[in-house]
Scaffold this active site. Structure first.
Site, short mmCIF file in Angstrom:
data_model
loop_
_atom_site.label_atom_id
_atom_site.label_comp_id
_atom_site.label_asym_id
_atom_site.label_seq_id
_atom_site.Cartn_x
_atom_site.Cartn_y
_atom_site.Cartn_z
N ASP A 31 0.69 -1.08 -0.05
CA ASP A 31 -0.11 0.15 0.07
C ASP A 31 0.90 1.07 0.12
O ASP A 31 1.96 1.36 0.75
CB ASP A 31 -0.84 0.11 1.24
CG ASP A 31 -2.12 0.86 1.18
OD1 ASP A 31 -3.32 0.28 1.28
OD2 ASP A 31 -1.89 2.17 0.79
N ALA A 73 -6.24 -1.32 -4.67
CA ALA A 73 -5.71 -0.05 -4.45
C ALA A 73 -6.33 0.70 -5.83
O ALA A 73 -6.01 0.36 -7.02
CB ALA A 73 -4.18 -0.29 -4.67
N TYR A 140 -13.75 7.21 -14.04
CA TYR A 140 -13.53 6.43 -12.98
C TYR A 140 -14.34 4.90 -13.63
O TYR A 140 -13.42 4.03 -13.69
CB TYR A 140 -14.42 6.50 -11.58
CG TYR A 140 -14.42 5.63 -10.75
CD1 TYR A 140 -13.36 4.72 -10.19
CD2 TYR A 140 -15.79 4.99 -10.45
CE1 TYR A 140 -13.53 3.80 -9.31
CE2 TYR A 140 -15.95 4.05 -9.67
CZ TYR A 140 -14.69 3.44 -9.09
OH TYR A 140 -14.85 2.22 -8.31
N LYS A 144 -11.93 1.40 -14.75
CA LYS A 144 -12.15 0.07 -14.14
C LYS A 144 -12.48 -1.12 -15.54
O LYS A 144 -11.91 -2.04 -15.29
CB LYS A 144 -13.19 -0.12 -13.22
CG LYS A 144 -12.89 0.73 -11.90
CD LYS A 144 -11.89 -0.16 -10.96
CE LYS A 144 -11.68 0.56 -9.88
NZ LYS A 144 -10.72 -0.20 -8.77
N ASN A 169 -22.69 -0.78 -3.84
CA ASN A 169 -22.18 0.17 -2.56
C ASN A 169 -21.95 -0.49 -1.54
O ASN A 169 -22.67 -0.87 -0.49
CB ASN A 169 -23.41 1.17 -2.48
CG ASN A 169 -23.53 2.16 -3.47
OD1 ASN A 169 -23.91 1.82 -4.75
ND2 ASN A 169 -23.45 3.57 -3.46
N HIS A 188 -18.73 9.37 0.97
CA HIS A 188 -19.73 8.25 0.80
C HIS A 188 -20.82 8.55 1.60
O HIS A 188 -20.82 9.09 2.76
CB HIS A 188 -19.28 6.91 1.11
CG HIS A 188 -18.50 6.34 0.00
ND1 HIS A 188 -16.84 6.20 0.10
CD2 HIS A 188 -18.68 6.11 -1.35
CE1 HIS A 188 -16.37 5.87 -0.90
NE2 HIS A 188 -17.07 5.65 -1.73
N ARG A 220 -29.76 3.09 -4.19
CA ARG A 220 -28.50 2.12 -4.53
C ARG A 220 -28.62 0.89 -3.68
O ARG A 220 -29.76 0.70 -2.76
CB ARG A 220 -27.22 2.91 -3.86
CG ARG A 220 -27.18 4.43 -4.65
CD ARG A 220 -26.06 4.16 -5.85
NE ARG A 220 -25.93 5.10 -6.65
CZ ARG A 220 -26.98 5.87 -7.53
NH1 ARG A 220 -27.95 5.49 -7.55
NH2 ARG A 220 -26.26 7.09 -8.15
N ARG A 281 -25.93 15.62 -7.88
CA ARG A 281 -24.31 15.44 -8.38
C ARG A 281 -24.22 14.84 -9.68
O ARG A 281 -24.82 13.89 -9.97
CB ARG A 281 -24.05 14.46 -6.98
CG ARG A 281 -22.39 14.18 -7.31
CD ARG A 281 -21.84 13.40 -5.95
NE ARG A 281 -22.23 12.25 -6.27
CZ ARG A 281 -21.87 11.13 -5.25
NH1 ARG A 281 -21.14 11.05 -4.24
NH2 ARG A 281 -22.35 9.67 -5.44
N1 UDP Z 1 -25.33 10.80 -1.64
C1 UDP Z 1 -26.06 12.04 -1.19
N2 UDP Z 1 -25.28 12.83 -0.36
C2 UDP Z 1 -24.09 12.80 -0.02
C3 UDP Z 1 -23.45 11.67 -0.52
C4 UDP Z 1 -24.00 10.71 -1.59
O1 UDP Z 1 -27.16 12.36 -1.33
O2 UDP Z 1 -23.54 13.54 0.87
C5 UDP Z 1 -26.11 10.21 -2.63
C6 UDP Z 1 -25.42 10.10 -4.06
O3 UDP Z 1 -26.01 11.01 -5.00
C7 UDP Z 1 -25.81 8.45 -4.42
C8 UDP Z 1 -25.95 7.88 -3.16
O4 UDP Z 1 -25.93 8.77 -2.13
O5 UDP Z 1 -27.13 8.61 -5.13
C9 UDP Z 1 -24.59 6.96 -2.95
O6 UDP Z 1 -23.46 7.61 -3.05
P1 UDP Z 1 -21.99 7.32 -2.72
O7 UDP Z 1 -21.24 8.45 -2.94
O8 UDP Z 1 -22.12 6.54 -1.30
O9 UDP Z 1 -21.67 6.16 -3.73
P2 UDP Z 1 -21.67 5.93 -5.12
O10 UDP Z 1 -23.15 5.60 -5.55
O11 UDP Z 1 -21.42 7.13 -5.75
O12 UDP Z 1 -20.89 4.75 -5.57
#
Ligand code: UDP
Length: 327
Positions: A31, A73, A140, A144, A169, A188, A220, A281
């Site tokens: 790491d 990683a 991203y 992958k 998730n 997250h 999710r 977002r």
């Molecule tokens: N989310 C949110 N507010 C936050 C962080 C995340 O509403 O402060 C929402 C985000 O839009 C998604 C879900 O929570 O729909 C999960 O987001 P996260 O970033 O945990 O994981 P991802 O789905 O991006 O892998």
């Protein structure tokens, strides 16, 4: 039997190291500690360095001669990948190729790769099975998917067998309370909600409540970190038994909206959690839910902690106990 865990100081990697040790393997961690924590590496040898450094990879593989490599990683933030794609192609693609070429040189032919639901892009249908089209919508996800394709070619040409596990998730924490999630900065949903519950943040911001979902917030599929580790262990055993390359989607098959996760957190913590509704977002699909039938059928995988409240409770215990790893 030595197993090299690249990224073993991070959230998922550190839980895997513990699980490998409990299962009779000898996990060895590589790491660069750019986001992982030294304190998260318990009971395993740690090599600090970067896997895009071929000399470092060579030295680690020579010393530990692993039966397999697990690769956790990577850079994982969708928004950052849009702003700085070079970082994502370097850390996630180029570095992985250096690792794979080191493995070839040392005759290590089994590889388990942390992939993601982000390779699918905007879902054409849910639940998402392995056959779903791969049309990632951000660097991203593309990084992958590129590695997954590289792995197919490396199997064909060099006989390198790989299992790609596409996480939906990842959430929750070690039920013993020794390990948990600690990203810096944290992006997250669940840890952010729990930090708001603990008073470490003023509120949780919902990223958009005008999606075409039952309550307007994104849906999710939250999968407990222990269940993810189970799947890795089964995949490892399959490869060690001579199994071929495979790809599996990993989730519970249950979708929860952002509001439902907040409600579950209020229920579990018994605290009021201030909520602010913000903008969407960029890059967030409305709904991502896994079809994990293949993992169940071929690996014999069975999630043990599918209940959302259990996932939240373990994460909450971690939040209250530790709040932060020492850096
Ligand atoms: N989310 C949110 N507010 C936050 C962080 C995340 O509403 O402060 C929402 C985000 O839009 C998604 C879900 O929570 O729909 C999960 O987001 P996260 O970033 O945990 O994981 P991802 O789905 O991006 O892998």
């Amino acid at each position: 039997m030595n197993i090299l865990v690249v990224g073993g100081a991070g959230y998922i990697g550190s839980h895997m190291v513990k699980r490998l040790r409990q299962s009779g393997f000898n996990p060895i961690v590589a790491d660069d500690l750019s986001s992982g924590r030294r304190a998260a590496v318990q009971n395993a040898e740690l090599h600090v360095g970067d896997i895009d450094d071929a000399a470092f990879v060579d030295q680690v593989l020579r010393t530990c001669q692993p039966a397999a490599v697990m690769h956790f990683a990577s850079s994982i933030q969708v928004g950052e990948s849009v702003a700085d794609p070079a970082k994502y192609y370097r850390n996630n693609v180029t570095a992985t190729q250096v690792l794979l070429d080191g493995m070839r040189a040392h005759g290590v032919a089994r590889f388990i790769f942390s992939s993601t639901a982000a390779i699918f892009g905007d879902p054409a249908y849910v639940p998402i099975d392995e056959a779903h089209p791969k049309q990632p919508i951000n660097p991203y996800g593309r990084s992958k998917w590129m590695v997954e394709q590289m792995l197919e070619d490396y199997d064909h040409a060099y006989g390198l067998k790989s299992v790609c596990l596409r996480y939906f998730n990842a959430a929750g924490a070690d039920p013993d309370g020794e390990l948990g999630e600690c990203h810096e900065p944290e992006t997250h949903l669940l840890p952010l909600i729990l930090q708001a519950a603990a008073g470490r943040r003023p509120h949780i911001t919902i990223y958009g409540d005008d999606y075409a979902t039952p309550d307007g917030t994104c849906v999710r599929d939250y999968i407990h970190i222990e269940d993810l580790c189970d799947a890795h262990l089964l995949a490892l055993q399959q490869l060690l038994a001579g199994g071929g390359s495979a790809r599996y989607n990993l989730g519970n098959g249950n979708g929860f909206s952002v509001r439902e996760v907040i409600t579950a957190a209020q229920r579990v913590t018994g605290r009021e959690i201030p909520v602010v509704v913000g903008e969407r977002r960029a890059g967030d699909p409305p709904s991502l839910v896994a079809d994990s039938h293949r993992a169940r059928a071929e690996l014999g995988w069975q999630p043990r902690f599918a209940n959302l409240d259990t996932i939240v409770a373990h994460a909450w215990a971690w939040e209250r106990k530790h709040a932060h790893w020492p850096t």
